[in-house]
Design a protein around this motif. Structure first.
Motif, mmCIF file in Angstrom:
data_model
loop_
_atom_site.group_PDB
_atom_site.id
_atom_site.type_symbol
_atom_site.label_atom_id
_atom_site.label_comp_id
_atom_site.label_asym_id
_atom_site.label_seq_id
_atom_site.Cartn_x
_atom_site.Cartn_y
_atom_site.Cartn_z
ATOM 1 N N UNK A 1 5.068 2.505 -5.405
ATOM 2 C CA UNK A 1 4.683 1.148 -5.794
ATOM 3 C C UNK A 1 5.808 0.450 -6.560
ATOM 4 N N UNK A 2 6.559 1.222 -7.335
ATOM 5 C CA UNK A 2 7.683 0.638 -8.056
ATOM 6 C C UNK A 2 8.785 0.220 -7.077
ATOM 7 N N UNK B 1 5.515 -3.131 3.242
ATOM 8 C CA UNK B 1 5.283 -3.818 1.972
ATOM 9 C C UNK B 1 3.787 -3.921 1.643
ATOM 10 N N UNK B 2 2.938 -3.751 2.648
ATOM 11 C CA UNK B 2 1.494 -3.787 2.425
ATOM 12 C C UNK B 2 1.058 -2.504 1.722
ATOM 13 N N UNK B 3 -0.065 -2.588 1.018
ATOM 14 C CA UNK B 3 -0.573 -1.425 0.299
ATOM 15 C C UNK B 3 -1.406 -0.528 1.205
ATOM 16 N N UNK B 4 -1.189 0.787 1.081
ATOM 17 C CA UNK B 4 -2.070 1.741 1.740
ATOM 18 C C UNK B 4 -3.364 1.802 0.923
ATOM 19 N N UNK B 5 -4.376 2.492 1.442
ATOM 20 C CA UNK B 5 -5.633 2.626 0.697
ATOM 21 C C UNK B 5 -5.402 3.309 -0.650
ATOM 22 N N UNK C 1 -2.607 3.499 -2.401
ATOM 23 C CA UNK C 1 -1.844 2.613 -3.277
ATOM 24 C C UNK C 1 -2.740 1.515 -3.853
ATOM 25 N N UNK C 2 -3.642 1.004 -3.044
ATOM 26 C CA UNK C 2 -4.567 -0.042 -3.505
ATOM 27 C C UNK C 2 -5.480 0.483 -4.603
ATOM 28 N N UNK C 3 -5.939 1.732 -4.472
ATOM 29 C CA UNK C 3 -6.794 2.322 -5.514
ATOM 30 C C UNK C 3 -6.025 2.454 -6.828
ATOM 31 N N UNK C 4 -4.766 2.884 -6.751
ATOM 32 C CA UNK C 4 -3.943 3.016 -7.955
ATOM 33 C C UNK C 4 -3.676 1.633 -8.553
ATOM 34 N N UNK C 5 -3.354 0.658 -7.715
ATOM 35 C CA UNK C 5 -3.100 -0.693 -8.215
ATOM 36 C C UNK C 5 -4.346 -1.291 -8.860
ATOM 37 N N UNK C 6 -5.524 -0.988 -8.346
ATOM 38 C CA UNK C 6 -6.762 -1.501 -8.944
ATOM 39 C C UNK C 6 -6.871 -1.042 -10.396
#
Length: 75
Positions: A53-54, A7-11, A13-18
């Motif tokens: 992410x969805x 459930x934690x974000x990978x690097x 995924x975090x860049x996309x979420x930003x």
């Protein structure tokens, strides 16, 4: 054997979420454009990350014309 999803974000995924958090709505192409300044990313890679992410519950999408427009669910 399939890898278990975290459930934690990978690097990545975090860049996309930003980008999604900053813009509040974005298509795959919008995310690619925003990320291409800092790293080389392909359309299909961003599309896959947004799909993941969805599934994790971070974003949702609506279909507008032919594009999927993504919105954050998690602040």
């Amino acid at each position: 054997m399939a890898r278990t999803r975290s459930p934690a974000l990978t690097d990545a995924e975090a860049r996309v979420m930003a980008v999604i958090w900053r813009t509040q709505t974005a298509t795959v192409a919008d995310v690619v454009d925003a990320l291409k300044e800092s790293a080389a990313v392909s359309y299909s890679t961003v599309q896959t990350i947004l799909r993941i992410l969805e599934k994790k519950g971070y974003v949702t999408h609506e279909k507008i014309a032919r594009a999927f427009v993504y919105h954050p669910i998690i602040d």
